[in-house]
Design a protein around this motif. Structure first.
Motif, PDB file in Angstrom:
ATOM      1  N   SER A  55      -3.222   7.202 -11.398  1.00 51.80           N
ATOM      2  CA  SER A  55      -1.876   6.920 -11.863  1.00 51.80           C
ATOM      3  C   SER A  55      -0.843   7.499 -10.900  1.00 51.80           C
ATOM      4  CB  SER A  55      -1.681   7.515 -13.261  1.00 51.80           C
ATOM      5  OG  SER A  55      -0.401   7.197 -13.740  1.00 51.80           O
ATOM      6  N   ASP A  56       0.338   6.984 -10.976  1.00 48.81           N
ATOM      7  CA  ASP A  56       1.459   7.424 -10.156  1.00 48.81           C
ATOM      8  C   ASP A  56       2.135   8.613 -10.833  1.00 48.81           C
ATOM      9  OD1 ASP A  56       4.018   7.449  -8.762  1.00 48.81           O
ATOM     10  OD2 ASP A  56       3.501   5.436  -8.092  1.00 48.81           O
ATOM     11  N   ASP A  57       2.872   9.407 -10.050  1.00 51.79           N
ATOM     12  CA  ASP A  57       3.636  10.514 -10.627  1.00 51.79           C
ATOM     13  C   ASP A  57       4.856  10.009 -11.388  1.00 51.79           C
ATOM     14  OD1 ASP A  57       1.886  12.405  -9.653  1.00 51.79           O
ATOM     15  OD2 ASP A  57       3.047  12.767  -7.826  1.00 51.79           O
ATOM     16  N   LEU A  58       5.246   8.785 -11.155  1.00 50.79           N
ATOM     17  CA  LEU A  58       6.396   8.205 -11.833  1.00 50.79           C
ATOM     18  C   LEU A  58       5.986   7.658 -13.194  1.00 50.79           C
ATOM     19  CD1 LEU A  58       7.918   6.149  -8.874  1.00 50.79           C
ATOM     20  CD2 LEU A  58       8.636   8.412  -9.657  1.00 50.79           C
ATOM     21  N   SER A  59       6.930   7.633 -14.127  1.00 54.45           N
ATOM     22  CA  SER A  59       6.670   7.011 -15.423  1.00 54.45           C
ATOM     23  C   SER A  59       6.550   5.501 -15.217  1.00 54.45           C
ATOM     24  CB  SER A  59       7.822   7.308 -16.387  1.00 54.45           C
ATOM     25  OG  SER A  59       8.981   6.581 -16.001  1.00 54.45           O
ATOM     26  N   PRO A  60       5.960   4.784 -16.176  1.00 50.67           N
ATOM     27  CA  PRO A  60       5.904   3.328 -16.049  1.00 50.67           C
ATOM     28  C   PRO A  60       7.297   2.706 -15.844  1.00 50.67           C
ATOM     29  CG  PRO A  60       4.361   4.022 -17.725  1.00 50.67           C
ATOM     30  CD  PRO A  60       5.157   5.250 -17.326  1.00 50.67           C
ATOM     31  N   MET A  61       8.308   3.229 -16.535  1.00 51.29           N
ATOM     32  CA  MET A  61       9.674   2.710 -16.384  1.00 51.29           C
ATOM     33  C   MET A  61      10.179   2.922 -14.954  1.00 51.29           C
ATOM     34  SD  MET A  61      12.076   1.277 -18.113  1.00 51.29           S
ATOM     35  CE  MET A  61      13.817   1.009 -18.147  1.00 51.29           C
ATOM     36  N   GLU A  62       9.935   4.101 -14.402  1.00 57.18           N
ATOM     37  CA  GLU A  62      10.366   4.386 -13.031  1.00 57.18           C
ATOM     38  C   GLU A  62       9.606   3.522 -12.026  1.00 57.18           C
ATOM     39  OE1 GLU A  62      11.577   9.098 -13.464  1.00 57.18           O
ATOM     40  OE2 GLU A  62       9.450   8.541 -13.329  1.00 57.18           O
ATOM     41  N   GLN A  63       8.332   3.292 -12.280  1.00 56.95           N
ATOM     42  CA  GLN A  63       7.535   2.447 -11.394  1.00 56.95           C
ATOM     43  C   GLN A  63       8.088   1.025 -11.347  1.00 56.95           C
ATOM     44  OE1 GLN A  63       3.288   2.572 -12.225  1.00 56.95           O
ATOM     45  NE2 GLN A  63       3.451   4.725 -12.813  1.00 56.95           N
ATOM     46  N   LEU A  97       3.241  -9.140 -10.600  1.00 54.03           N
ATOM     47  CA  LEU A  97       3.831  -7.988  -9.924  1.00 54.03           C
ATOM     48  C   LEU A  97       3.121  -6.766 -10.482  1.00 54.03           C
ATOM     49  CD1 LEU A  97       7.659  -8.809  -9.945  1.00 54.03           C
ATOM     50  CD2 LEU A  97       6.210  -8.516  -7.928  1.00 54.03           C
ATOM     51  N   LYS A  98       2.747  -5.827  -9.588  1.00 55.76           N
ATOM     52  CA  LYS A  98       1.913  -4.714 -10.021  1.00 55.76           C
ATOM     53  C   LYS A  98       2.478  -3.372  -9.554  1.00 55.76           C
ATOM     54  CE  LYS A  98      -2.488  -5.350  -9.127  1.00 55.76           C
ATOM     55  NZ  LYS A  98      -3.778  -5.753  -8.503  1.00 55.76           N
ATOM     56  N   THR A  99       2.381  -2.399 -10.443  1.00 52.95           N
ATOM     57  CA  THR A  99       2.576  -0.999 -10.083  1.00 52.95           C
ATOM     58  C   THR A  99       1.240  -0.317 -10.369  1.00 52.95           C
ATOM     59  OG1 THR A  99       3.206  -0.070 -12.232  1.00 52.95           O
ATOM     60  CG2 THR A  99       4.961  -1.180 -10.966  1.00 52.95           C
ATOM     61  N   PRO A 100       1.103   0.975 -10.075  1.00 55.16           N
ATOM     62  CA  PRO A 100      -0.163   1.624 -10.415  1.00 55.16           C
ATOM     63  C   PRO A 100      -0.517   1.528 -11.903  1.00 55.16           C
ATOM     64  CG  PRO A 100       1.057   2.982  -8.882  1.00 55.16           C
ATOM     65  CD  PRO A 100       1.966   1.848  -9.281  1.00 55.16           C
ATOM     66  N   ASP A 101       0.503   1.478 -12.771  1.00 55.23           N
ATOM     67  CA  ASP A 101       0.241   1.520 -14.217  1.00 55.23           C
ATOM     68  C   ASP A 101       0.723   0.317 -15.009  1.00 55.23           C
ATOM     69  OD1 ASP A 101      -0.954   4.119 -14.139  1.00 55.23           O
ATOM     70  OD2 ASP A 101       1.049   4.963 -13.902  1.00 55.23           O
ATOM     71  N   VAL A 102       1.447  -0.617 -14.397  1.00 54.09           N
ATOM     72  CA  VAL A 102       2.054  -1.726 -15.133  1.00 54.09           C
ATOM     73  C   VAL A 102       1.720  -3.051 -14.459  1.00 54.09           C
ATOM     74  CG1 VAL A 102       4.237  -2.716 -15.959  1.00 54.09           C
ATOM     75  CG2 VAL A 102       3.958  -0.229 -15.883  1.00 54.09           C
ATOM     76  N   ARG A 103       1.521  -4.067 -15.264  1.00 51.23           N
ATOM     77  CA  ARG A 103       1.308  -5.433 -14.780  1.00 51.23           C
ATOM     78  C   ARG A 103       2.395  -6.319 -15.380  1.00 51.23           C
ATOM     79  NH1 ARG A 103      -1.158  -2.601 -11.986  1.00 51.23           N
ATOM     80  NH2 ARG A 103      -3.382  -2.648 -11.535  1.00 51.23           N
ATOM     81  N   ILE A 104       3.018  -7.146 -14.515  1.00 48.49           N
ATOM     82  CA  ILE A 104       4.074  -8.058 -14.948  1.00 48.49           C
ATOM     83  C   ILE A 104       3.664  -9.467 -14.530  1.00 48.49           C
ATOM     84  CG2 ILE A 104       6.490  -8.719 -14.651  1.00 48.49           C
ATOM     85  CD1 ILE A 104       7.007  -5.676 -14.122  1.00 48.49           C
ATOM     86  N   PHE A 105       3.633 -10.367 -15.496  1.00 46.23           N
ATOM     87  CA  PHE A 105       3.175 -11.733 -15.281  1.00 46.23           C
ATOM     88  C   PHE A 105       4.362 -12.685 -15.266  1.00 46.23           C
ATOM     89  CE2 PHE A 105      -0.061  -9.235 -17.308  1.00 46.23           C
ATOM     90  CZ  PHE A 105      -1.185  -9.508 -16.549  1.00 46.23           C
TER      91      PHE A 105
END
Length: 164
Positions: A55-63, A97-105
């Motif tokens: 996981s990233d050090d950032l929150s999902p919102m920050e990511q 679109l992907k972050t370490p913790d979130v997926r956006i379709f």
């Protein structure tokens, strides 16, 4: 049939602004459906990720805020995993679109333009194998949207959907 601008006027889509500095000019466009914007405003800020070494050090919102800024400002996405074409048969032309913790379709209606349709935590998508569900739901939203044809770029090539 309507353009993206008209759908924004009608409240069907919203222009997504992650809070760019006034001196930063976007080179791409990013929109969200009403349902996605509700998720972004009401659900995403409450999401937390359990301790995970990947996981990233950032929150999902920050990511997501950082990802949106990077997308809008024209960072190179074609050679990394933050922007991915999802495979399906038949071809649905859904991108992620992907972050370490979130997926956006969502989908690409024109080069350098992305419409966000659904978001979820990576762990929920992977654990419960939700890729097919989100691809089908995103395609259904796109099919029902009164958007001018073609409603999406029907290409698998990064160079056709995003500038590098």
């Amino acid at each position: 049939m309507a353009t993206i601008a008209k759908l924004c006027e009608l409240g069907v889509l919203e222009d997504l602004d992650p809070g760019l500095d006034p001196a930063e000019l976007p080179t791409r466009q990013l929109y969200g459906t009403v349902e996605f914007v509700a998720w972004l405003n009401d659900v995403l800020p409450e999401l937390v990720v359990e301790d995970d070494p990947l996981s990233d050090d950032l929150s999902p919102m920050e990511q997501v805020g950082a990802l949106f800024s990077e997308y809008l400002l024209g960072e190179t996405f074609s050679t990394d995993r933050r922007f991915k074409k999802l495979n399906a048969t038949p071809q649905h032309h859904i991108w992620e679109l992907k972050t370490p913790d979130v997926r956006i379709f969502g989908w690409v209606p024109a080069k350098d333009c992305f419409i966000c349709c659904y978001g979820d935590l990576k762990n929920a998508v992977v654990t419960f194998n939700k890729y097919g569900l989100y691809m089908a739901r995103t395609k259904l939203v796109r099919d029902k949207m009164d958007l001018d044809e073609p409603k999406c770029v029907e290409s698998r090539e990064f160079k056709d959907v995003i500038s590098t």
